[in-house]
Design a protein around this motif. Structure first.
Motif, short mmCIF file in Angstrom:
data_model
loop_
_atom_site.label_atom_id
_atom_site.label_comp_id
_atom_site.label_asym_id
_atom_site.label_seq_id
_atom_site.Cartn_x
_atom_site.Cartn_y
_atom_site.Cartn_z
N SER A 16 0.83 -1.20 0.00
CA SER A 16 0.00 0.00 0.00
C SER A 16 0.86 1.25 0.00
O SER A 16 0.57 2.23 -0.72
N LEU A 50 1.02 4.36 -2.85
CA LEU A 50 0.75 5.76 -2.51
C LEU A 50 1.97 6.65 -2.69
O LEU A 50 1.87 7.76 -3.21
N PRO A 100 1.59 5.87 -7.91
CA PRO A 100 0.13 6.01 -7.83
C PRO A 100 -0.61 5.29 -8.94
O PRO A 100 -1.73 4.79 -8.73
N LEU A 122 -8.44 2.71 -1.82
CA LEU A 122 -7.21 2.84 -2.59
C LEU A 122 -7.38 2.31 -4.01
O LEU A 122 -6.92 2.93 -4.98
N TYR A 170 -9.84 6.04 -5.32
CA TYR A 170 -8.57 6.70 -5.62
C TYR A 170 -8.22 6.62 -7.11
O TYR A 170 -7.71 7.58 -7.69
N THR A 171 -8.49 5.49 -7.73
CA THR A 171 -8.14 5.32 -9.14
C THR A 171 -9.04 6.14 -10.06
O THR A 171 -8.68 6.43 -11.21
N LYS A 173 -7.27 14.49 -5.99
CA LYS A 173 -6.42 13.30 -5.82
C LYS A 173 -5.34 13.55 -4.77
O LYS A 173 -5.00 12.66 -3.99
N LYS A 174 -4.80 14.76 -4.73
CA LYS A 174 -3.79 15.08 -3.73
C LYS A 174 -4.38 15.03 -2.33
O LYS A 174 -3.76 14.50 -1.39
N THR A 226 -4.96 11.45 -1.44
CA THR A 226 -3.68 10.80 -1.13
C THR A 226 -3.23 11.11 0.30
O THR A 226 -2.79 10.22 1.04
N ALA A 240 -2.87 8.43 3.27
CA ALA A 240 -1.57 8.27 3.93
C ALA A 240 -1.72 8.35 5.45
O ALA A 240 -1.15 7.52 6.18
#
Length: 660
Positions: free
Chosen positions: A176, A180, A184, A261, A265-266, A274-275, A278, A282
């Motif tokens: 994972s 990340l 990505p 994730l 996320y995709t 997206k930032k 992320t 995290a």
């Protein structure tokens, strides 16, 4: 035209797992099933001791805290019947870990067996047995089980589940983190998704197996007891049971993390969104990973012994660093074989993370080594220290191979424009083929058919597709196979990537063996504990122990008529200061033997004290006594008894005992 293909992932991984399984089996086969981290350092009475009268209770002293139950200490008479009351006595005081059990009154002479079984504070079961005799040794019919606690089939299954849980945690967290922090785009790559989901399933299953096996692992050793609800309830009340339940709950949160994730996320295309996602992943992933790592730190090595307040966070950092390095390495291996379009920048980012992880591992590992070993002699003279040296050697090998991988990374060429799109197209085609009902034919056949086809054939195929959906699905699978073959050719045409794949594969093999050694270390008594237990047992290698009357038997033979017999000496309370001395002299028929003279002397050779003479008074035939016998300081004293059976027949017998 002939093509050169790289080794298939399945074949390479099969060889890797075979080697790792063989080495793991060899390591586990050499490990004692119950080599735990608490040790019995003293007992009262001691193993093999012969006491004049039956003690009121049995005391056991351990090197660290243990969990005691109602049947943890059993005392059996020569016929195998229990003679203890079953009530465990907590005699702990300060740093002294001591437990006992009371005995029934009126025990006859003979040899008694003390069998004990408990669980150390770091979750490992320990067991043992010893004998002592009242009056004189006798034959005993007590037969203790040959299989040690934590051994047999249950112990093997529990050890496998323990190894799988470590390995799965490492890959789950490391994989994972790799996606990340380094790659990505890997969140949308199906082989990476499969890897992370499968290790989550493995970790969850291994944790459930350990929870079910915990009761028989620490108790009966019978596999059927894994489904004993009463035993499971008892396990849940222990520190280890609470840790396993907590791990399962945290794995539920980890499942949500993995779903986001590889799902939401995709699908994020807006850079800002997206930032932000992320960052959230995290933070959340770090909290969940630290929580899962904490279930080991709170229940095993770090939770007991020296400096647990420091050791637990250090152990947590150690586990996370291992996961970031070796778990990321495993993910990189899968990406290099199944997603050759991985960018050089992603590999370089992982290289920096791996370097930081190694620095953390070096610092935390140095502290853990000092804490668990403690001395150079323990490093080379104990099993734990020897395994630690093997682990250090494997890490050195791993770092050497990592240096080679870094060299290959620096030589990697940046993938050509459009390679990423081609890879994604191939993935989509492969997914479409997997969803069809029929299996694909041989790849080479598909490629040959594609290369030999002409434009008119393709047109005919297209017309046939419209009329025959089955034929359309067949052609889709063929196109996917052709794309896969083309992708392999492109991969094999890059010697730098081939070199990197091979070096990373070698790293993965060494990493699996390293995890096997680490798993064995967790079930091996630390060198510091082993040495301390050895020193304590050596110091206590005399007949008496502190805070108990000194009871010894000394056979004698003056060489004359009626010159054979036995002296029974009792010094009460058997510590520094004033003591009452009683000496009984028995003949060969165990009847009192009246001797004309008897003298006693005490000598402490370590301090050059003595001999201190004692002249006991004759009370009756075969019984001599003296009050106020002074023992000035504690230590290992030599007790000398001089017996005279006639005017000329005399002998002196002696024995060393610990007093005070």
């Amino acid at each position: 035209m002939p093509t050169t293909t790289a080794p298939r992932l399945g074949t390479a991984l099969a060889r890797l797992l075979l080697v790792a399984a063989t080495l793991l089996g060899a390591l586990l086969a050499g490990a004692a099933p119950a080599s735990a981290h608490a040790a019995l350092t003293a007992s009262d009475p001691q193993d093999g001791a012969v006491v004049a009268t039956a003690p009121k209770d049995i005391n056991l002293t351990f090197s660290e805290q243990v969990a005691m139950g109602g049947d943890s200490i059993r005392v059996l008479d020569p016929a195998g019947n229990r003679v203890d009351t079953g009530e465990i006595l907590d005699l702990c005081s300060g740093s002294v870990i001591r437990y006992g059990v009371s005995l029934r009154s009126g025990l006859p002479e003979g040899t008694y067996t003390v069998a004990w079984q408990t669980v150390s504070a770091d979750s490992h079961p320990i067991t043992g047995a010893f004998t002592f005799s009242v009056g004189a040794p006798s034959e005993t019919s007590v037969a203790l089980p040959d299989q040690e606690v934590g051994g047999g089939l249950v112990g093997t299954l529990y050890g496998i589940a323990r190894y799988l849980s470590y390995a799965s945690f490492v890959v789950l967290v490391g994989g994972s983190a790799f996606v990340l922090a380094c790659w990505p785009r890997g969140a949308s790559v199906r082989p990476i998704q499969r890897l992370v989901v499968r290790v989550w399933l493995t970790l969850t299953a291994a944790t459930l197996v350990m929870l079910l096996l915990r009761n028989p692992y620490t108790g009966s050793g019978e596999l059927a007891d894994a489904f004993d609800l009463g035993g499971l309830k008892s396990v849940l009340e222990t520190k280890t049971g609470a840790a396993l339940i907590s791990r399962l709950m945290l794995l539920g949160a980890a499942a949500l993390f993995v779903a986001v994730l590889f799902g939401t996320y995709t699908k994020r295309t807006d850079p800002k969104e997206k930032k932000d996602l992320t960052f959230g992943l995290a933070i959340g992933g770090t909290v969940v990973a630290a929580g899962i790592a904490g279930t080991w730190a709170l229940a095993e090595h770090a939770s007991t012994g020296l400096q647990p307040g420091i050791a637990m966070p250090v152990d947590l950092l150690h586990l996370l660093a291992v996961a970031a390095w070796l778990g990321g390495l495993t993910t990189l291996l899968v990406a290099l074989y199944r997603a050759p379009g991985i960018e050089r920048a992603a590999v370089e980012r992982f290289s920096k993370i791996a370097f930081g992880s190694v620095v953390v591992l070096a610092a935390t590992g140095l502290y853990q080594s000092w804490r668990q070993v403690g001395s150079w002699s323990a490093l080379t003279g104990t099993r734990y220290g020897q395994l630690l040296l093997v682990k250090i050697g494997l890490i050195a090998v791993l770092l050497s191979i990592a240096w080679i991988s870094r060299r290959w990374t620096q030589r990697l060429a940046t993938p050509v424009a459009g390679a990423e799109a081609e890879h994604e197209e191939a993935e989509a085609q492969a997914a479409e083929a997997e969803e069809s009902e029929e299996e694909p034919d041989d790849e080479a056949e598909y490629e040959s058919e594609s290369e030999s086809g002409d434009e008119s054939g393709e047109t005919a195929d297209a017309e046939a597709d419209a009329a025959d959906p089955v034929r359309a699905a067949q052609l889709a699978r063929q196109r996917a196979a052709v794309a896969t073959a083309r992708k392999k050719r492109d991969r094999d045409a890059d010697p730098e990537r081939t070199g990197l794949r091979r070096s990373v594969l070698t790293e993965a093999v060494v990493a699996l063996v390293l995890l096997a050694v680490t798993t064995v270390l967790t079930s091996t008594e630390p060198g510091r504990t082993e040495e301390e237990a050895g020193r304590t047992q050596s110091a206590a290698g005399s007949t008496a122990v502190p805070e108990r009357p000194v009871d010894i038997r000394l056979p004698f033979d003056t060489g004359g008529v009626n010159g054979k017999g036995t002296v029974r000496l009792s010094l009460d309370p058997g510590r520094t200061g004033a003591n009452a001395l009683h000496v009984f002299v028995d003949g060969p028929d165990n009847r009192p033997l009246d001797v004309p003279e008897l003298k006693v002397a005490f000598t402490l050779k370590a301090k050059d004290i003595g001999p201190l003479p004692v002249a006991p008074d004759r009370i009756t035939a075969g019984h001599w006594s003296a009050n106020g016998v002074q023992i000035p300081i504690a230590g290992e004293w030599q007790i000398q008894v001089t017996v005279r059976t006639s005017d000329i027949d005399q002998t002196t017998i002696d024995k060393n005992v610990k007093i005070g």
